[in-house]
Design an enzyme around this catalytic site. Structure first.
Site, PDB file in Angstrom:
ATOM      1  N   GLY A  13      33.732  71.390  35.596  1.00 24.91           N
ATOM      2  CA  GLY A  13      33.606  71.355  37.054  1.00 24.91           C
ATOM      3  C   GLY A  13      33.709  72.754  37.620  1.00 24.91           C
ATOM      4  O   GLY A  13      33.505  73.739  36.922  1.00 24.91           O
ATOM      5  N   CYS A  14      34.054  72.851  38.881  1.00 25.25           N
ATOM      6  CA  CYS A  14      34.152  74.147  39.563  1.00 25.25           C
ATOM      7  C   CYS A  14      35.026  75.107  38.757  1.00 25.25           C
ATOM      8  O   CYS A  14      36.154  74.773  38.392  1.00 25.25           O
ATOM      9  CB  CYS A  14      34.739  73.943  40.961  1.00 25.25           C
ATOM     10  SG  CYS A  14      35.011  75.482  41.856  1.00 25.25           S
ATOM     11  N   PHE A  15      34.518  76.279  38.494  1.00 27.28           N
ATOM     12  CA  PHE A  15      35.243  77.202  37.625  1.00 27.28           C
ATOM     13  C   PHE A  15      36.483  77.807  38.264  1.00 27.28           C
ATOM     14  O   PHE A  15      37.351  78.317  37.578  1.00 27.28           O
ATOM     15  CB  PHE A  15      34.346  78.280  37.031  1.00 27.28           C
ATOM     16  CG  PHE A  15      33.374  78.989  37.937  1.00 27.28           C
ATOM     17  CD1 PHE A  15      33.616  79.239  39.273  1.00 27.28           C
ATOM     18  CD2 PHE A  15      32.175  79.434  37.403  1.00 27.28           C
ATOM     19  CE1 PHE A  15      32.706  79.910  40.076  1.00 27.28           C
ATOM     20  CE2 PHE A  15      31.247  80.118  38.186  1.00 27.28           C
ATOM     21  CZ  PHE A  15      31.516  80.359  39.529  1.00 27.28           C
TER      22      PHE A  15
END
Length: 173
Positions: A13-15
């Site tokens: 997902g979002c880093f």
């Protein structure tokens, strides 16, 4: 430091949230966020095609094993949602492991089998295992994002009392 390091590349997902939690693990030497696993050379935030938002982790295997990193990875994101984490949807937010060698691939396969067997998640793991390829470092404003913006967006968190058993260590009562 032992002088020996390894590299792990993970997408969950979002880093931003992944980096914020993983960088704090004992044995993690450095992290950087970027894009990998896709089709666009020189990927950027605005143009990363089919790449996943990923984190590159340099770690000391004498202080934290690859298996331990993967167990934490499966604890802080939902590996059962295809191309999604929290409010983030799309191929960029898929769950993926990018092994850098055959041993990492075997450990990844074994860890996924343990996660599936554990029942800790309500569905089967959809995490992909893809060979590591080029890693395109994200722009400076994305590096260490939650250190610069502590109240910034994240959908990652440490799930309390989450401990992954090995399939061969199940205790019968």
């Amino acid at each position: 430091m032992t002088g020996t390091t390894e590299v792990a590349i993970l997408a969950g997902g979002c880093f931003w949230g992944m980096q914020d939690l993983i960088r704090k693990r004992p044995g993690v030497i450095s992290t950087r966020v970027g894009y990998t696993g896709g089709d666009v050379p020189n990927a950027t935030y605005r143009n990363h095609g089919s790449h996943a938002e990923s984190i590159e982790i340099v770690f000391d295997p004498e202080k934290i094993s690859y298996r331990d990193l993967l167990e934490f990875f499966f604890q802080v994101h939902d590996p059962t949602t295809k191309n999604r984490q929290g409010n983030d949807m799309g191929l960029s937010y898929r769950s993926a492991i990018f092994p850098t060698n055959d041993e990492q691939k075997k450990v990844a396969e074994d860890t996924i089998a343990d996660v599936d067997a554990s029942g800790l998640w309500p569905a089967k793991v959809v995490t992909e295992i893809e060979p590591a390829g080029p890693f395109w470092e994200a722009e400076p404003e994305h590096q260490d994002y939650l250190e610069h913006y502590p109240n910034g967006y994240t959908c990652h968190f440490v799930r309390p009392n989450w401990k992954l058993p090995h399939r061969d260590e199940k205790i019968s009562h």
